[in-house]
Design an enzyme around this catalytic site. Structure first.
Site, short mmCIF file in Angstrom:
data_model
loop_
_atom_site.label_atom_id
_atom_site.label_comp_id
_atom_site.label_asym_id
_atom_site.label_seq_id
_atom_site.Cartn_x
_atom_site.Cartn_y
_atom_site.Cartn_z
N SER A 190 0.80 -1.22 0.00
CA SER A 190 0.00 0.00 0.00
C SER A 190 0.83 1.27 0.00
CB SER A 190 -0.94 0.00 1.20
OG SER A 190 -0.23 -0.23 2.40
N HIS A 218 -5.39 -3.87 -1.83
CA HIS A 218 -5.08 -2.83 -2.83
C HIS A 218 -5.01 -3.41 -4.24
CE1 HIS A 218 -4.47 0.85 -0.52
NE2 HIS A 218 -3.98 0.09 0.45
N LYS A 249 -12.38 -0.49 -0.30
CA LYS A 249 -11.55 0.26 -1.26
C LYS A 249 -12.23 0.22 -2.63
CE LYS A 249 -7.29 0.19 1.34
NZ LYS A 249 -6.99 -0.83 2.36
#
Ligand SMILES: *Cc1c(COP(=O)(O)O)cnc(C)c1O
Length: 415
Positions: A190, A218, A249
């Site tokens: 990340s 991610h 996310k």
């Protein structure tokens, strides 16, 4: 009085110390939905201003997508606001199971269990599946949530140097006496935006009889040709024993996470993982929204393709302008500054220029590695990136860092 003056004084001194070191974090209040352009109040009490957002995890631009919102509304209407229960008492709806099955399909695993967050998935997994006869061998840059999860587990902890396969191999050899070995890594890291060498990790795990744990927070939804994640990108779909990821996310950005992988490991989490057993079920409104997100990203790769284009374009722009960026091919593009105060100051100046980005420094990244982490989104249009670049150039010039390499920047930071 329980909170005596001496308690208060001591904490005030700590807070002053954080401020004096230039490490004080301040929230910015956003007055709009999450998007590529947002309305921000900063500092607190000042007028709200519109700016380009280049630091969110809204990778696919789905956080405020009309179809996701409509599906969430429908879920709210049909299944209510909240479950008021953990999953195993009376908190599981058919929709929870449906979402788990859809995630299993998307990730190419055997089964999936939802958690209140990926932080919770990581906090619960290791303790549920490993014991003192086992060893956890983690990349040194894994996300804090895995570090905390490992702390809660009685298995031995060891690490290997970041993405150093030779070092990982040594560790696997060293730990052949343990019952189980588990290699633990992020898919996309990340803070640096680089990708794990997952094919090599899987090969080593086969050779030395180890399991592989992947946190793909991610990556899920946009890395790999059809967005399944780092395992797709690296050609090892179906070969990862445990994947944890987040709904917070790319997958709509609300909240929620999961453990997905080998059937028996997922079942052990259902039986034993404490955040699953002792924290509330993901709200129906989020489950309904996430199901729609999976519909959208399974039907078309347009969003992840646009994101990839944006990331490549932005990397090129920053490099051309003379910024020191971390190499990679993900939508995480860190602009390296090394000095914490410089990262803070530049973020503030960028905000004044209408660009919202945040400085990262210790303890979020190692000392002397401060940066502004930029992140691309499919919600960005080319004009957003062109405008943001002008702001970066202006602020970079003001601080005299354009064209400086790593060594020069670090020398400035020491001075
Ligand atoms: C964001 C993130 C998490 C936490 O996800 P939440 O669902 O917000 O708790 C966990 N692991 C990694 C690698 C992350 O980037």
């Amino acid at each position: 009085m329980a909170f005596s003056d001496s308690f208060r004084h001591s904490y005030q001194m700590d807070i002053e110390g954080i401020k004096a070191a230039g490490l004080f974090k301040q929230e910015r209040y956003i007055h709009s939905p999450q998007s590529s352009e947002i309305e921000v109040e900063f500092p607190s009490g000042s007028a709200v201003r519109r700016c380009i957002n280049i630091c969110s995890n809204n990778y696919l631009g789905l956080s405020s997508h009309p179809e996701v919102i409509a599906a969430a509304h429908a879920g709210l209407d049909s299944r209510g606001y909240g479950m008021s229960s953990v999953r195993f008492i009376c908190g599981t709806q058919d929709m929870h199971r449906e979402l788990e099955n859809r995630l299993t399909q998307f990730l190419g695993t055997e089964d999936t269990l939802l958690f209140p967050s990926c932080m919770d998935a990581n906090a619960g997994f290791f303790e549920a599946c490993l014991n003192e006869r086992d060893v956890m061998i983690a990349d040194r840059l894994v996300h804090a949530s895995m570090v905390d999860g490992m702390r809660l587990c009685k298995a031995m902890q060891d690490t290997y140097k970041h993405s150093d396969m030779g070092h990982l191999e040594e560790k696997l050899q060293e730990h052949q006496d343990k019952r189980f070995r588990m290699v633990i890594t992020d898919g996309v890291f990340s803070m640096d935006g680089d990708t794990a060498k997952l094919a090599d990790i899987v090969a080593l795990a086969e050779k030395y009889n180890a399991m592989v744990f992947l946190d793909d927070s991610h990556a899920t939804g946009f890395i790999g040709k059809t967005g399944r994640g780092t395992h797709e990108h690296c050609g090892v779909l179906g070969q990862i024993d445990v994947i944890t990821t987040t709904l917070g996310k790319a997958l709509g950005g609300a909240s929620g996470g999961c453990v997905s992988g080998r059937r028996e490991l997922v079942e052990m989490c259902r039986q034993r993982a404490r955040p699953y057993l002792f924290s509330n079920a993901v709200a129906p409104v989020i489950v309904a929204g996430a199901l729609k997100v999976l519909d959208l990203i399974s039907a078309s790769t347009d969003r992840r393709d646009k994101l990839e284009w944006n990331a490549t374009y932005w990397r090129g722009l920053l490099k051309q302008a003379g910024f020191d960026i971390k190499e990679g091919d993900t939508p995480i593009v860190p602009v390296m500054l090394y000095d914490a105060k410089l990262a803070q100051d530049m973020a503030r100046d960028l905000f004044d220029e209408g660009v919202y980005a945040v400085g990262f420094f210790f303890p979020v990244v190692p000392k002397g590695q401060a940066r502004i982490r930029t992140q691309l989104s499919a919600a960005h249009e080319k004009h957003h990136l062109d405008t943001a670049l002008e702001a970066f150039k202006k602020v970079g010039k003001k601080h005299g860092i354009l064209g400086l390499g790593r060594k020069e920047l670090m020398a400035r930071c020491a001075a």
